[in-house]
Write a protein that holds these residues in place. Structure first.
Motif, PDB file in Angstrom:
ATOM      1  N   PRO A 183       0.831  -1.207   0.000  1.00 55.17           N
ATOM      2  CA  PRO A 183       0.000   0.000   0.000  1.00 55.17           C
ATOM      3  C   PRO A 183       0.862   1.252   0.000  1.00 55.17           C
ATOM      4  CG  PRO A 183       0.028  -0.980   2.189  1.00 55.17           C
ATOM      5  CD  PRO A 183       0.793  -1.918   1.279  1.00 55.17           C
ATOM      6  N   SER A 184       0.229   2.377  -0.282  1.00 57.01           N
ATOM      7  CA  SER A 184       0.970   3.625  -0.398  1.00 57.01           C
ATOM      8  C   SER A 184       1.145   4.355   0.925  1.00 57.01           C
ATOM      9  CB  SER A 184       0.268   4.546  -1.396  1.00 57.01           C
ATOM     10  OG  SER A 184      -1.055   4.796  -0.966  1.00 57.01           O
ATOM     11  N   ARG A 185       0.547   3.843   2.007  1.00 51.63           N
ATOM     12  CA  ARG A 185       0.715   4.546   3.284  1.00 51.63           C
ATOM     13  C   ARG A 185       0.611   3.585   4.462  1.00 51.63           C
ATOM     14  NH1 ARG A 185      -4.426   6.097   1.404  1.00 51.63           N
ATOM     15  NH2 ARG A 185      -6.084   5.457   2.787  1.00 51.63           N
ATOM     16  N   HIS A 227       4.981  -0.617   3.659  1.00 49.03           N
ATOM     17  CA  HIS A 227       4.302   0.253   2.713  1.00 49.03           C
ATOM     18  C   HIS A 227       5.336   1.089   1.959  1.00 49.03           C
ATOM     19  CE1 HIS A 227       4.860   3.854   5.303  1.00 49.03           C
ATOM     20  NE2 HIS A 227       4.748   2.977   6.286  1.00 49.03           N
ATOM     21  N   TRP A 228       4.869   1.716   0.882  1.00 51.21           N
ATOM     22  CA  TRP A 228       5.715   2.621   0.124  1.00 51.21           C
ATOM     23  C   TRP A 228       5.953   3.867   0.943  1.00 51.21           C
ATOM     24  CZ3 TRP A 228       8.287   1.379  -4.128  1.00 51.21           C
ATOM     25  CH2 TRP A 228       7.838   0.298  -4.892  1.00 51.21           C
ATOM     26  N   ALA A 243       7.722   7.854  -2.531  1.00 53.27           N
ATOM     27  CA  ALA A 243       7.670   6.934  -3.675  1.00 53.27           C
ATOM     28  C   ALA A 243       6.819   7.513  -4.803  1.00 53.27           C
ATOM     29  CB  ALA A 243       7.108   5.593  -3.235  1.00 53.27           C
ATOM     30  N   SER A 249       4.193   7.115  -7.708  1.00 45.49           N
ATOM     31  CA  SER A 249       3.064   6.189  -7.894  1.00 45.49           C
ATOM     32  C   SER A 249       3.211   5.324  -9.140  1.00 45.49           C
ATOM     33  CB  SER A 249       1.752   6.967  -7.952  1.00 45.49           C
ATOM     34  OG  SER A 249       1.750   7.851  -9.051  1.00 45.49           O
ATOM     35  N   ARG A 277       3.864   1.432  -8.943  1.00 51.61           N
ATOM     36  CA  ARG A 277       2.881   0.454  -8.532  1.00 51.61           C
ATOM     37  C   ARG A 277       2.099  -0.111  -9.701  1.00 51.61           C
ATOM     38  NH1 ARG A 277      -0.740   1.575  -4.405  1.00 51.61           N
ATOM     39  NH2 ARG A 277      -0.640  -0.651  -4.229  1.00 51.61           N
TER      40      ARG A 277
END
Length: 185
Positions: free
Chosen positions: A21-23, A73-74, A78, A80, A83
């Motif tokens: 996930p991004s967070r 997580h990223w 990072a 996007s 992904r």
């Protein structure tokens, strides 16, 4: 067989990166094991943890240590594009993550015949040169310096050996030695 093993490892690690996930709080190693099983990779939690630790050396990944089990997580830094699907050569040439310093660096490397065939179809840079050797090819190209370059170099496994510049060769060698040491037990 080493090529098949390297390809399987890279495919598994790519699938792993796509699940992150991004967070925060992130996703646990156990959840990642199940996610990998869903896409055809049967691996242990320890293998996922090793992969994450290795990938964190190259990618902007973070581990949420605030509660157990830890979540991965990223990093907020990072991009996007990592992904989803993207053009690797364009990404390596681009400056999305870091500004190009000057005109880039002069990369020289030994590469396998298979990698040479792939690079003929999708050159790294407009000035890329391939020279046939008795075994493999010599690659020369002016490339942007940064972690995307390092990720690509490391992802080639034994199909590529950095020759120049010397500091990059030493850095890649240290990273690979450190990664190999984790498999000694």
């Amino acid at each position: 067989m080493p090529f098949a093993t390297t390809r399987a490892t890279l495919s598994r690690q790519w699938a792993l990166l796509r699940q992150l996930p991004s967070r925060s709080p992130g996703i646990t190693s156990a959840e990642l094991v199940w996610g990998l099983r869903d896409v055809g990779f049967i691996v242990s939690k320890r293998t996922v943890e090793r992969d994450l630790n290795e990938l964190a050396l190259i990618f902007p990944l973070e581990r949420n240590d605030k509660s157990i089990p830890f979540g991965w997580h990223w990093s907020a830094a990072a991009v996007s594009e990592l992904r989803g699907n993207f053009d690797l050569q364009a990404y390596l040439r681009g400056d999305a993550l870091q500004p190009v310093q000057g005109d880039g660096i002069e990369l020289q490397a030994w590469i396998s015949d298979l990698l040479a065939r792939q690079l003929r179809d999708a050159p790294l840079t407009p000035d890329m040169q391939l020279t046939a050797l008795d075994h493999g090819h010599r690659l020369r190209a002016t490339v942007s310096d940064g972690w995307p370059l390092r990720w690509w170099l490391l992802s080639q496994g034994d199909s590529l050996v950095v020759e120049l510049p010397q500091p990059l060769r030493e850095e890649i060698g240290r990273t690979l030695s450190s990664a190999a040491a984790q498999y000694q037990d």
